[in-house]
Design a protein around this motif. Sequence first.
Motif, PDB file in Angstrom:
ATOM      1  N   PHE A  44       0.795  -1.207  -0.136  1.00  0.00           N
ATOM      2  CA  PHE A  44      -0.060  -0.028   0.169  1.00  0.00           C
ATOM      3  C   PHE A  44       0.892   1.308  -0.043  1.00  0.00           C
ATOM      4  CE2 PHE A  44      -2.363   3.464   1.903  1.00  0.00           C
ATOM      5  CZ  PHE A  44      -3.520   3.507   1.232  1.00  0.00           C
ATOM      6  N   ASN A  45       1.841   1.243   0.871  1.00  0.00           N
ATOM      7  CA  ASN A  45       2.754   2.694   0.796  1.00  0.00           C
ATOM      8  C   ASN A  45       3.649   2.621  -0.333  1.00  0.00           C
ATOM      9  OD1 ASN A  45       1.897   3.323   3.519  1.00  0.00           O
ATOM     10  ND2 ASN A  45       3.248   1.999   4.592  1.00  0.00           N
ATOM     11  N   GLU A  46       3.892   1.632  -1.025  1.00  0.00           N
ATOM     12  CA  GLU A  46       4.663   1.820  -2.149  1.00  0.00           C
ATOM     13  C   GLU A  46       3.765   2.300  -3.416  1.00  0.00           C
ATOM     14  OE1 GLU A  46       4.973  -0.778  -0.194  1.00  0.00           O
ATOM     15  OE2 GLU A  46       7.095  -0.856   0.182  1.00  0.00           O
ATOM     16  N   ILE A  47       2.527   1.808  -3.385  1.00  0.00           N
ATOM     17  CA  ILE A  47       1.597   2.208  -4.337  1.00  0.00           C
ATOM     18  C   ILE A  47       1.301   3.674  -4.182  1.00  0.00           C
ATOM     19  CG2 ILE A  47      -0.771   2.055  -5.468  1.00  0.00           C
ATOM     20  CD1 ILE A  47      -0.798  -1.061  -4.598  1.00  0.00           C
ATOM     21  N   ARG A  48       1.232   4.186  -2.794  1.00  0.00           N
ATOM     22  CA  ARG A  48       1.038   5.749  -2.565  1.00  0.00           C
ATOM     23  C   ARG A  48       2.252   6.358  -2.932  1.00  0.00           C
ATOM     24  NH1 ARG A  48      -1.256   7.613   3.115  1.00  0.00           N
ATOM     25  NH2 ARG A  48      -0.683   5.495   3.347  1.00  0.00           N
ATOM     26  N   ASN A  49       3.624   5.988  -2.683  1.00  0.00           N
ATOM     27  CA  ASN A  49       4.581   6.683  -3.049  1.00  0.00           C
ATOM     28  C   ASN A  49       4.888   6.720  -4.443  1.00  0.00           C
ATOM     29  OD1 ASN A  49       7.229   7.825  -2.984  1.00  0.00           O
ATOM     30  ND2 ASN A  49       8.237   5.751  -3.072  1.00  0.00           N
ATOM     31  N   ILE A  50       4.544   5.823  -5.285  1.00  0.00           N
ATOM     32  CA  ILE A  50       4.495   5.904  -6.881  1.00  0.00           C
ATOM     33  C   ILE A  50       3.207   6.964  -7.031  1.00  0.00           C
ATOM     34  CG2 ILE A  50       3.775   4.785  -8.923  1.00  0.00           C
ATOM     35  CD1 ILE A  50       4.829   1.941  -7.701  1.00  0.00           C
ATOM     36  N   SER A  51       2.203   6.788  -6.453  1.00  0.00           N
ATOM     37  CA  SER A  51       1.238   8.072  -7.026  1.00  0.00           C
ATOM     38  C   SER A  51       1.699   9.469  -6.709  1.00  0.00           C
ATOM     39  CB  SER A  51      -0.031   7.778  -6.235  1.00  0.00           C
ATOM     40  OG  SER A  51      -1.200   8.718  -6.293  1.00  0.00           O
ATOM     41  N   ASP A  52       2.366   9.668  -5.582  1.00  0.00           N
ATOM     42  CA  ASP A  52       2.863  10.916  -5.092  1.00  0.00           C
ATOM     43  C   ASP A  52       3.819  11.201  -6.203  1.00  0.00           C
ATOM     44  OD1 ASP A  52       0.981  10.969  -2.907  1.00  0.00           O
ATOM     45  OD2 ASP A  52       2.670  10.365  -1.366  1.00  0.00           O
ATOM     46  N   ASN A  53       4.679  10.432  -6.509  1.00  0.00           N
ATOM     47  CA  ASN A  53       5.954  10.758  -7.376  1.00  0.00           C
ATOM     48  C   ASN A  53       5.169  11.039  -8.815  1.00  0.00           C
ATOM     49  OD1 ASN A  53       8.153  10.587  -5.925  1.00  0.00           O
ATOM     50  ND2 ASN A  53       8.025   8.480  -5.600  1.00  0.00           N
ATOM     51  N   LEU A  54       4.467  10.151  -9.282  1.00  0.00           N
ATOM     52  CA  LEU A  54       3.755  10.375 -10.569  1.00  0.00           C
ATOM     53  C   LEU A  54       3.193  11.959 -10.629  1.00  0.00           C
ATOM     54  CD1 LEU A  54       2.149   7.257 -11.480  1.00  0.00           C
ATOM     55  CD2 LEU A  54       3.903   8.381 -12.816  1.00  0.00           C
ATOM     56  N   GLN A  55       2.454  12.378  -9.493  1.00  0.00           N
ATOM     57  CA  GLN A  55       1.656  13.570  -9.345  1.00  0.00           C
ATOM     58  C   GLN A  55       2.848  14.718  -9.470  1.00  0.00           C
ATOM     59  OE1 GLN A  55      -1.269  14.612  -9.477  1.00  0.00           O
ATOM     60  NE2 GLN A  55      -0.612  16.751  -9.127  1.00  0.00           N
ATOM     61  N   SER A  56       3.955  14.459  -8.760  1.00  0.00           N
ATOM     62  CA  SER A  56       4.601  15.479  -8.686  1.00  0.00           C
ATOM     63  C   SER A  56       5.467  15.763 -10.091  1.00  0.00           C
ATOM     64  CB  SER A  56       6.048  14.934  -7.831  1.00  0.00           C
ATOM     65  OG  SER A  56       7.110  15.910  -7.761  1.00  0.00           O
ATOM     66  N   ILE A  57       5.869  14.609 -10.984  1.00  0.00           N
ATOM     67  CA  ILE A  57       6.297  14.784 -12.228  1.00  0.00           C
ATOM     68  C   ILE A  57       5.226  15.422 -13.039  1.00  0.00           C
ATOM     69  CG2 ILE A  57       6.744  13.257 -14.395  1.00  0.00           C
ATOM     70  CD1 ILE A  57       7.811  11.187 -12.496  1.00  0.00           C
ATOM     71  N   ILE A  58       3.845  15.148 -13.028  1.00  0.00           N
ATOM     72  CA  ILE A  58       2.948  15.723 -13.691  1.00  0.00           C
ATOM     73  C   ILE A  58       2.941  17.167 -13.474  1.00  0.00           C
ATOM     74  CG2 ILE A  58       0.320  16.112 -14.211  1.00  0.00           C
ATOM     75  CD1 ILE A  58       0.356  12.889 -13.940  1.00  0.00           C
ATOM     76  N   GLU A  59       3.019  17.739 -12.241  1.00  0.00           N
ATOM     77  CA  GLU A  59       3.069  19.144 -11.876  1.00  0.00           C
ATOM     78  C   GLU A  59       4.097  19.768 -12.447  1.00  0.00           C
ATOM     79  OE1 GLU A  59       2.935  18.919  -7.695  1.00  0.00           O
ATOM     80  OE2 GLU A  59       0.762  18.455  -7.401  1.00  0.00           O
ATOM     81  N   LYS A  60       5.485  19.152 -12.446  1.00  0.00           N
ATOM     82  CA  LYS A  60       6.439  19.898 -13.237  1.00  0.00           C
ATOM     83  C   LYS A  60       6.399  19.901 -14.515  1.00  0.00           C
ATOM     84  CE  LYS A  60       9.906  18.289  -9.642  1.00  0.00           C
ATOM     85  NZ  LYS A  60       9.286  17.694  -8.565  1.00  0.00           N
ATOM     86  N   ILE A  61       6.017  18.803 -15.334  1.00  0.00           N
ATOM     87  CA  ILE A  61       5.502  19.140 -16.652  1.00  0.00           C
ATOM     88  C   ILE A  61       4.574  20.299 -16.775  1.00  0.00           C
ATOM     89  CG2 ILE A  61       4.474  17.846 -18.759  1.00  0.00           C
ATOM     90  CD1 ILE A  61       5.736  15.224 -17.655  1.00  0.00           C
ATOM     91  N   THR A  62       3.477  20.216 -16.076  1.00  0.00           N
ATOM     92  CA  THR A  62       2.714  21.416 -16.316  1.00  0.00           C
ATOM     93  C   THR A  62       3.307  22.622 -16.115  1.00  0.00           C
ATOM     94  OG1 THR A  62       0.950  20.090 -15.439  1.00  0.00           O
ATOM     95  CG2 THR A  62       0.605  22.475 -15.375  1.00  0.00           C
ATOM     96  N   ALA A  63       4.254  22.871 -15.145  1.00  0.00           N
ATOM     97  CA  ALA A  63       4.735  24.339 -14.766  1.00  0.00           C
ATOM     98  C   ALA A  63       5.900  24.562 -16.354  1.00  0.00           C
ATOM     99  CB  ALA A  63       5.885  24.156 -13.423  1.00  0.00           C
ATOM    100  N   ILE A  64       6.592  23.625 -16.679  1.00  0.00           N
ATOM    101  CA  ILE A  64       7.256  23.820 -17.751  1.00  0.00           C
ATOM    102  C   ILE A  64       6.320  24.210 -18.975  1.00  0.00           C
ATOM    103  CG2 ILE A  64       8.940  22.801 -19.352  1.00  0.00           C
ATOM    104  CD1 ILE A  64       9.854  20.806 -17.116  1.00  0.00           C
TER     105      ILE A  64
END
Length: 113
Positions: A44-64
Amino acid sequence: MAEDLDSLIKNMRLALHDLAQPLSVVAGTVDLMLFESDPKMVYFNEIRNISDNLQSIIEKITAIRQLARQIHSNINSSKPAHSGPELASLNTHGNPFPAQPREIRNFSSKSTG
């Protein structure tokens, strides 16, 4: 020179869009997995970590992409005013992302029912 930079910025925005599309699909799938998972699961925690990291990447792409849009706008505002068909060719690529990043929900308190 400005046309070359404008073309480069346009290509960068399109490439970022192409990158964000599959990432958004993966993020949605991972979020669904997280929603359907029991917080007591081993991964469960690994899946949450993957979700959080994907969200961070998407936010960075959006900012760029937003930065590229601003540069594109600045380049076009420094050009002489366009009229007629030329005007329609400017800014043809809209933003596929919402103004705000997607909401991150707390999945740790999953209701049973």
